[in-house]
Every structure is written in C-alpha cells, then in structure tokens.
Design an enzyme around this catalytic site. Structure first.
Site, mmCIF file in Angstrom:
data_model
loop_
_atom_site.group_PDB
_atom_site.id
_atom_site.type_symbol
_atom_site.label_atom_id
_atom_site.label_comp_id
_atom_site.label_asym_id
_atom_site.label_seq_id
_atom_site.Cartn_x
_atom_site.Cartn_y
_atom_site.Cartn_z
ATOM 1 N N HIS A 163 3.076 -4.078 9.657
ATOM 2 C CA HIS A 163 1.713 -4.485 8.892
ATOM 3 C C HIS A 163 0.483 -5.037 9.836
ATOM 4 C CE1 HIS A 163 3.688 -3.627 5.043
ATOM 5 N NE2 HIS A 163 4.521 -4.756 5.207
ATOM 6 N N ARG A 206 8.192 -1.884 -8.155
ATOM 7 C CA ARG A 206 7.669 -2.588 -9.668
ATOM 8 C C ARG A 206 7.368 -1.387 -10.586
ATOM 9 N NH1 ARG A 206 3.098 -4.661 -12.031
ATOM 10 N NH2 ARG A 206 1.998 -3.231 -10.446
ATOM 11 N N LYS A 207 6.098 -0.743 -10.467
ATOM 12 C CA LYS A 207 5.549 0.073 -11.250
ATOM 13 C C LYS A 207 5.280 1.528 -11.078
ATOM 14 C CE LYS A 207 3.707 -1.937 -15.662
ATOM 15 N NZ LYS A 207 2.450 -2.238 -16.081
ATOM 16 N N TYR A 213 -2.342 6.605 -0.383
ATOM 17 C CA TYR A 213 -1.547 6.596 -1.578
ATOM 18 C C TYR A 213 -1.493 7.569 -2.458
ATOM 19 C CZ TYR A 213 1.677 4.168 -4.779
ATOM 20 O OH TYR A 213 2.647 3.692 -5.907
ATOM 21 N N SER A 268 0.786 -1.080 -0.128
ATOM 22 C CA SER A 268 -0.191 -0.034 0.197
ATOM 23 C C SER A 268 0.810 1.316 0.086
ATOM 24 C CB SER A 268 -0.940 0.057 1.243
ATOM 25 O OG SER A 268 -1.700 -1.136 1.266
ATOM 26 N N GLY A 269 2.033 0.960 -0.167
ATOM 27 C CA GLY A 269 3.069 2.280 -0.106
ATOM 28 C C GLY A 269 4.010 2.323 1.177
ATOM 29 N N THR A 304 7.028 1.295 1.758
ATOM 30 C CA THR A 304 8.391 1.585 1.375
ATOM 31 C C THR A 304 8.570 3.258 1.153
ATOM 32 O OG1 THR A 304 8.082 -0.403 -0.015
ATOM 33 C CG2 THR A 304 10.275 0.842 -0.111
HETATM 34 P P1 A3P Z 1 3.306 -1.436 -7.723
HETATM 35 O O1 A3P Z 1 3.524 -3.004 -7.457
HETATM 36 O O2 A3P Z 1 1.973 -1.320 -8.025
HETATM 37 O O3 A3P Z 1 4.340 -1.212 -8.587
HETATM 38 P P2 A3P Z 1 4.793 -1.675 -0.380
HETATM 39 O O4 A3P Z 1 5.800 -0.587 -0.053
HETATM 40 O O5 A3P Z 1 3.789 -1.446 0.604
HETATM 41 O O6 A3P Z 1 5.310 -3.054 -0.493
HETATM 42 O O7 A3P Z 1 4.176 -0.982 -1.786
HETATM 43 C C1 A3P Z 1 4.808 -1.232 -2.908
HETATM 44 C C2 A3P Z 1 4.095 -0.635 -3.971
HETATM 45 O O8 A3P Z 1 4.526 0.654 -3.627
HETATM 46 C C3 A3P Z 1 4.562 -1.248 -5.291
HETATM 47 O O9 A3P Z 1 3.485 -0.733 -6.083
HETATM 48 C C4 A3P Z 1 5.594 -0.012 -5.536
HETATM 49 O O10 A3P Z 1 6.098 0.098 -6.829
HETATM 50 C C5 A3P Z 1 5.359 1.265 -4.786
HETATM 51 N N1 A3P Z 1 6.251 2.105 -4.569
HETATM 52 C C6 A3P Z 1 7.398 1.728 -4.095
HETATM 53 N N2 A3P Z 1 8.354 2.985 -3.943
HETATM 54 C C7 A3P Z 1 7.556 3.930 -4.351
HETATM 55 C C8 A3P Z 1 7.595 5.709 -4.302
HETATM 56 N N3 A3P Z 1 8.719 6.151 -4.045
HETATM 57 N N4 A3P Z 1 6.785 6.123 -4.656
HETATM 58 C C9 A3P Z 1 5.715 5.498 -4.952
HETATM 59 N N5 A3P Z 1 5.086 4.108 -5.156
HETATM 60 C C10 A3P Z 1 6.227 3.322 -4.580
#
Ligand code: A3P
Length: 317
Positions: A129, A283-284, A217, A72-73, A75
C-alpha cells in the site's frame, strides 16, 4: 529477532518515529494514532517495517508489485493474480484459495517483510500500500512491473470507515460517518491522503507506461474477462488460445468472485492477524454503496476536492 538485527532493526527507528507529526483519530475515540512519514500517514508498526524495507529490500527485475490504496480491491487483485500464476498446478476444485485467505497467498511488503525478502530472486509477487514515492528504491531501479488497482473514492471512504471502526471494535452508533468522512477528507487516513496516492502512481505511469498497469475496480467488475486477460498478459502469464477456449479465464473469475470467496469458511471465520477478522475484507463489494452514507454536502465537498486534485489527469473516480 536475529533476522531483525541483521536487517538493521534499531532503536533509532523508534526515536525517528517519535519526531514525526502525529494525529489521533477523534472519530475512532482516540483508539488509533497515525504518524506522518515522508508524505503519508500510517501506524507506527507499519512505518517501522517501511523504514526497514527501504533500507534492505533488494528487488529482482522479475518481481511484480501489486499496489493499491487500502479498500480499493487489493484482496480481489491478490486472489486473481494468485489464481492466474498457479493455474497450471491448481484449478477451482483444489486451489489453495479455497482454504487460504488471499492475503496469506501473496505477502504485503510492509507487513511481511521477512517473507518478502525470503522469496526474492524467485519472480515473486508482492503487494504494497506504499505510495509510489516511498517505495524502496531498488524496486524502481530494477524496473519491476507494478499493477495499481484503484476505485471510486466514495466507495473507498465507506469501505475504509467500516474497516477502521471494526478494527478497534467500535459499533456504528459510536463512530459517526460524518466525522470519519471529515478526517479522510483532510487526508488523515492510513496511507493517505488517498488522492496523492493515486496521483503518485499516475504520474509515474506517464513516464513508465510499460511497467505500471492501472486497473479500475469498477472496470474489473463490469468486464472481468477482458481485464483478467489484460492482467495476465501484463504480469507475464498470458492465456493461450486453448485455455481461453477451455474457459480457464471464466473459471478463475468465478473462483475469485466475491460470492465464492466471501462464502468460504476461511474467509468467514478466519483471522488475517490477531486483530483483523478475514470477513472484514469481504464486506459487501457493492458499487455505489456510498449512496447510503453521503449527504449532498459531502458529495459536493469530495467531488470538488477530487476535481481539484485529480481533474487535470482526467482519471474518473
Ligand atoms: P466493501 O467494503 O465496499 O464491501 P481491499 O481488499 O483493498 O481491502 O478492499 C476491500 C473491498 O473490496 C471491500 O469493499 C470488499 O468487499 C471488496 N472485495 C473483497 N473481495 C472482493 C472480490 N472477490 N470481488 C470484488 N470485491 C471484493
């Protein structure tokens, strides 16, 4: 090992885990088994740490918890908080974020318990989490502040799908999205069910508004300056007028942007732990990537479920 003994690590936790309901994820070809502890599903190793955390964590009132359902964001939130709280020492030219994965800048309560305990009493920032109702009681008793980041459930499902299958090294052709969707929909996901996770924090925030900050997010993406400013204020590190004028907020947003972090060597080629490559956390980061995966039937099913579970609280996912 000594610390573990001191923490009360005991065989009885393992025995207790054996008695829990289990679910082996068929879409992951049996490579992943979840256990239901209290009201959520997770891996055995994590549940062990959760039990220890519940038994031994003594939170300090100045500790701040960064809470989220996975994917959910988390990281991004960790990176932003780290950049905010260290901005007097570092900027975009020398921040540890340039060489350290955000997960290694702020520990996870139920993964790095010993590190978390070691940093206590120190106004520490800790991520988790865990669902609200399973948080160690001392966090609630100490009135610790919490930031809860949440995201559109369909994008969470797609992001979760890729992380879970990459973690067990299954290519997409061997891991049908329909099956992954179905399991998630039935609540079988790590820390799931997802909607109960959100609902737990939401209900708590109604009673404890001043200590739980909800951050979406998609809003953070749309209006980063406003939201980063609010975030900094909430965690007790407000920006001064001079900092605002000097563009400090924008520098932090840039440093923590997906474009920047995902292109750093550490996040392209490093490992968060033996299993998970750092790149999998980047990822994306595209809103509505779910449109490339969901059928009309899936859209209807998940929309109805979310409406049923969360409609009353008016949270738009
Ligand atoms: P996607 O898989 O849709 O690309 P978490 O950090 O809770 O594991 O969530 C990971 C999701 O946050 C991934 O989404 C990742 O690409 C996205 N993410 C990671 N770093 C980010 C950043 N700096 N800004 C925006 N989104 C980010």
């Amino acid at each position: 090992e000594a610390t573990r003994t001191q923490l009360g690590y005991a065989r009885d936790i393992e025995e207790m885990i054996k008695t829990l309901p289990q679910h082996t994820c068929s879409w992951l070809k049996g490579k992943s088994t979840l256990f239901k502890y209290q009201d959520f599903w997770s891996y055995e190793e994590i549940i062990k740490e959760v039990v220890l955390a519940q038994q031994s964590l003594k939170a300090h009132p100045t500790d701040v918890f960064l809470c989220s359902y996975p994917k959910s964001g988390t990281t991004w939130l960790k990176a932003l908080v780290f950049a905010i709280i260290t901005r007097e020492k570092f900027d975009e030219s020398n921040s540890p974020l340039l060489t350290t994965m955000p997960h290694n800048c702020i520990p996870f309560l139920e993964v790095e318990l010993e590190q978390t305990i070691a940093s206590q009493g120190n106004s520490s920032f800790v991520a988790t989490h865990l669902p609200y109702n399973s948080l160690p009681k001392s966090i609630l008793a100490s009135n610790c502040k919490m930031v809860y980041i949440y995201r559109n459930v369909k994008d969470v499902i797609v992001s979760y799908y890729h992380m879970a299958r990459e973690a067990v090294k299954l290519p997409m052709e061997d891991a049908p999205f329909e099956e992954a969707f179905d399991e998630f929909y039935h609540g079988f996901s790590v820390y799931g069910p997802h909607w109960d996770h959100i609902l737990g924090y939401w209900k708590a925030s109604m009673e404890r508004r001043e200590i739980i900050f909800f951050l979406k997010y998609e809003d953070l993406k749309k209006e980063p300056s406003i939201n980063v400013k609010k975030l900094a204020e909430f965690i007790g590190y407000p920006f001064t007028i001079e900092e605002e004028k000097a563009g400090v907020i924008e520098s932090i947003i840039k440093l923590c942007s997906f474009e920047n972090l995902s292109n750093l060597e550490v996040n392209k080629n490093g490992y968060a732990n033996e299993m998970i490559e750092n790149r999998l956390f980047f990822r994306k980061a595209k809103d509505e990537d779910w449109k490339n995966y969901f059928t009309d039937e899936m859209i209807e099913k998940i929309d109805n479920l979310i409406y049923e579970k969360l409609g009353a609280i008016g949270l738009v996912l």
